[in-house]
Design an enzyme around this catalytic site. Structure first.
Site: not given
Ligand code: OXD
Ligand code: MN
Length: 634
Positions: A96, A245, A254, A274, A296, A298, A321, A415
C-alpha cells in the site's frame, strides 16, 4: 443532477453493443441498472478502453481470465496444488502506498483533524477538490487505451443483507478482477439488489495505456511514479491509479470497507472497523463472538483462526481483517465480515503458527510475491521446516535462492489470497445476513515493554481512550523500516475516512442506555524480558487470555483488580495449566515511570495530531490516569 448523470451516451445494438465507439465484449449493457450505465459510460468516456467486459462472477469467467494471465506470464501455475497460482509483481509495486492516499472533501477538517502548527498530520491526508482535479486530469484521461475495462459488480457482505453495501469497480487489470472475485462477492445478483439505488463507485487503472511508455516488468503493468489513491467520501467514490497491488487496487477492501464505509457508518450510526471477528465456544458449550483490532501485520489472521492449546475450547472464524457492526433493535451489537476472502501476509504462516490459514489456501488461491519451489510449491520465510530439504527455490524476484542467501526468499509483504469458505474453521454463520452478536472488542499491538498481557477498560469511554492510544512496532506493510513504536489509533491510522476526532466522538456517541455495550480490552502478546525474550508464547496459548476475557464478559468480578490503566487479571486467574516458566509478575507489571511517560506521550500525540477535535473526555481520562500513576508507590 450530478456531472456524470448529465453525460449523454449512445448504445448501438447492431452486431455488438457499443458505448460510443467502444464494443461490449461480454455482458449486456442494456440490462445494467440505470445509474450503473451512467457511471460506466462516464468511465468509458474518460479512460478510453478498447472494450468493455461486464463480469458475472461465474467459473467460466475465472477460467478465461486465468488462461489469459498464464499465457501472458503474469501468473504461474503452482502445480503442487489444485488451481493455485503465483504472481510476481513489478518489484516497485509491492505494498500500500500511504503517502499517495488521500481523502477529498470540500472542507479540510471533515477529512483530517486540526494538527498543531508545524506538525505534519499522520491521521489521514486531505487533498482539496481543485488539487485533486488537477492531479487526476494528468492521469485518467485515456489511461485504459488498448486495454479492456472490466466492470465488476460486488457486494461487501452477504448479497442482500441489511448490513451489506454494494460497489461497482471498473478496472483495466484482470489480476484485480481475479482477486476481487475472491475477496468480495461478484455476482449479477448484485444488479438486482441494487435496482435504482446508489452504490460506491470504484475506478481503478494500472496507469499503463498502450502503447506503453515505460518498460513493463514481470508482465505486471503499473505506474509507480504516478500512483494516487483518492477517496471522495461525500460522493461515495474512489479513484485509484498506477498500482495493481492489493490494498491499492482491490478497492472493496481498505478503500471501501474501511475508508468510505467509516463515513457511511458515521452517517448511518454504525461502525466500520479494522477488526477480525471470531467465535469462541467454551468447554461449557457457551459461544461468544469477539472482534479484535490490531495494526497491520500484528497477527489478526492468526488470532482469527487460532488453534487453542487449552482442551475443550473451539474457535471458529467469521473474518480476519474487517468488521462492520451495528446495534440491532434490542441493543445488541451485531457484526459481519464484509469480505469473502483472506488477503493475508504469507511470511511467518506455517502449520505451527496458523494451520487453518494453511489449509485455506491449498486450492483456488493466488500467491503474490512469494518464492517458488522446484516441485511447484510456494515458499516463504517460516516454511523452512515444512519444505523438502535441499529443494531448489526461486525467490520472489525470480532468482535462485537457498537458505543463508542474502535477501529474503519472499517479499515481507507477500500475500495469499484465498476464499474464506475454504477455511476449515469458518463459522457456519459467517454469511448470516443478521451478523453475529459481539460480546467484546479487543485492541492490541506489538508492545515490547511496559504493556501487560491483557487489561480491560473501566467503561465504554475509557475503552475508546484505550483504542485511541493503540501503538505498535512498525511493520513492512506500513512502509516503515526499523523497530520504532508508532501510534496506530484504533488500528485505523492508515484507513481513516474522516476526521479522527469526529471518529472518536462517533464511538463515544454509540453508548446509549438501552444498548448492551461490549466490554473493551487491550492485549499484548509481544512483551519481552530484559534479554529480549518473549514473556508469552502467543499463538494457540492466546486462548488462555480469551478465556479470561470471556469470564469477565460473564461478569466474574473475582478475577480482576483495578489499576490506573483498567482492570488486570488477579494473579493466578489466567489458566496457565501445562505451561512452564511464565513470569506472571513481569508479564503484568505496570512500571510507574514507563506509564507516566507513556500517558504523557499519548496526551502529546493527541494534542499534536487531533488537537481541538479530541473529545474532552479523552483528555480528562488521560489526566486521571497520570494522576493515579503519580500516586502509585515508586
Ligand atoms: C492488510 C493491512 O493488508 O492491514 O490487511 O495492511
Ligand atoms: Mn488489515
Amino acid at each position: 443532477m450530478s456531472e456524470e448523470e448529465e453525460l449523454v451516451y449512445e448504445v448501438h445494438e447492431i452486431v455488438v453493443q457499443k458505448i460510443g465507439h467502444v464494443p461490449v465484449a461480454k455482458g449486456d449493457f442494456n440490462h445494467l441498472p440505470r445509474k450503473v450505465k451512467t457511471f460506466v459510460a462516464h468511465c468509458v468516456q474518460l479512460c478510453k478502453p478498447r472494450g468493455i467486459y461486464i463480469c458475472d462472477g461465474d467459473q467460466a469467467e475465472a477460467d478465461e481470465i486465468i488462461h489469459k494471465l498464464l499465457e501472458r506470464g503474469t501468473l504461474t501455475r503452482l502445480t503442487k496444488y489444485q488451481n493455485n497460482y503465483l504472481c510476481r509483481t513489478d518489484p516497485a509495486d509491492v505494498a500500500r502506498v500511504e503517502s499517495k492516499t488521500f481523502i477529498v472533501t470540500e472542507n479540510k477538517y471533515d477529512s483530517v483533524p486540526h494538527v498543531r502548527e508545524g506538525v505534519s498530520g499522520t491521521l489521514g491526508a486531505w487533498l482539496s477538490p481543485e488539487d485533486t482535479k488537477e492531479e487526476l486530469d494528468q492521469r485518467f484521461p485515456g489511461c485504459m487505451a488498448g486495454r479492456m475495462m472490466y466492470i465488476i459488480p460486488f457486494s461487501m457482505g452477504p448479497v442482500g443483507s441489511p448490513l451489506s453495501k454494494i460497489g461497482v469497480q471498473v478496472t483495466d487489470s484482470n489480476y484485480v478482477l481475479l482477486c476481487m472475485r475472491t475477496m468480495t462477492r461478484v455476482t449479477p445478483r448484485v444488479w438486482e439488489v441494487l435496482g435504482d439505488s446508489d452504490f460506491v463507485k470504484c475506478i481503478h487503472s494500472l496507469g499503463c495505456p498502450r502503447p506503453v511508455q515505460r518498460r513493463v516488468k514481470n508482465h505486471w503493468p503499473c505506474n509507480p511514479e504516478k500512483v494516487m489513491i483518492v477517496h471522495f467520501p461525500e460522493q461515495r467514490k474512489i479513484k485509484s491509479f498506477g498500482s495493481g497491488y492489493g490494498g491499492n487496487s482491490l478497492l472493496g477492501k481498505k478503500c471501501f470497507a474501511l475508508r468510505i464505509a467509516s463515513v457511511i457508518a458515521r452517517d448511518e450510526g454504525w461502525m466500520a472497523e479494522h477488526m477480525l471477528i471470531m467465535s469462541i465456544t467454551t468447554p461449557k458449550n457457551k459461544e461468544f463472538f469477539v472482534a479484535a483490532a490490531f495494526p497491520s501485520a500484528c497477527g489478526k489472521t492468526n488470532l482469527a483462526m487460532l488453534n487453542p492449546s487449552l482442551p475443550g475450547f473451539r474457535i471458529q472464524c467469521v473474518g480476519d481483517d474487517i468488521a462492520w457492526m451495528k446495534f440491532d433493535d434490542s441493543g445488541v451489537l451485531h457484526g459481519i465480515n464484509p469480505e469473502a476472502g483472506f488477503f493475508g501476509v504469507a511470511p511467518g504462516t506455517n502449520m505451527k503458527t496458523n494451520p487453518n490459514a494453511m489449509l485455506s489456501f491449498q486450492a483456488n488461491s493466488i500467491f503474490t510475491n512469494v518464492a517458488e519451489t522446484a516441485d511447484g510449491g510456494y515458499f516463504w520465510e517460516g516454511l523452512e521446516d515444512e519444505t523438502p530439504k535441499g529443494i531448489g527455490i526461486i525467490d520472489w524476484l525470480g532468482n535462485p535462492w537457498h537458505p543463508g542467501c542474502v535477501g529474503k526468499a519472499a517479499h515481507p509483504n507477500s500475500r495469499f489470497t484465498a476464499p474464506a469458505s475454504q477455511c476449515p474453521i469458518i463459522h457456519p454463520k459467517w454469511e448470516d445476513p443478521k451478523g453475529v452478536p459481539i460480546s467484546a472488542l479487543i485492541f492490541g499491538g506489538r508492545r515490547p515493554v511496559g504493556v501487560p498481557l491483557v487489561f480491560e477498560s473501566k467503561s465504554w469511554a475509557h475503552g475508546v481512550l484505550i483504542g485511541a492510544c493503540v501503538k505498535s512496532e512498525a511493520t513492512a506493510a506500513a512502509e516503515h523500516q526499523g523497530k520504532n513504536i508508532m501510534h496506530d489509533p484504533m488500528a485505523m491510522r492508515p484507513f481513516m475516512g474522516y476526521n479522527f476526532g469526529h471518529y472518536l466522538q462517533h464511538w463515544l456517541d454509540l453508548e446509549k442506555p438501552d444498548r448492551q455495550m461490549p466490554k473493551i480490552f487491550h492485549v499484548n502478546w509481544f512483551r519481552v524480558d530484559s534479554k529480549g525474550q518473549f514473556l508469552w508464547p502467543g499463538f494457540g496459548d492466546n486462548i488462555r487470555v480469551l478465556d479470561w476475557i470471556l469470564r469477565r464478559c460473564e461478569g466474574d468480578n473475582s478475577i480482576a483488580e483495578e489499576t490506573p490503566i483498567g482492570y488486570v487479571p488477579k494473579k493466578g486467574t489466567i489458566d496457565l495449566s501445562g505451561l512452564e516458566g511464565i513470569n506472571e509478575d513481569e508479564l503484568f507489571s505496570l512500571p510507574k515511570h514507563y506509564w507516566l511517560d507513556d500517558t504523557r506521550e499519548s496526551k502529546r500525540f493527541l494534542e499534536d495530531q487531533v488537537g481541538i477535535d479530541t473529545p474532552s473526555i479523552i483528555f480528562k481520562l488521560l489526566d486521571e490516569q497520570e494522576e493515579a500513576f503519580n500516586k502509585c508507590p515508586e
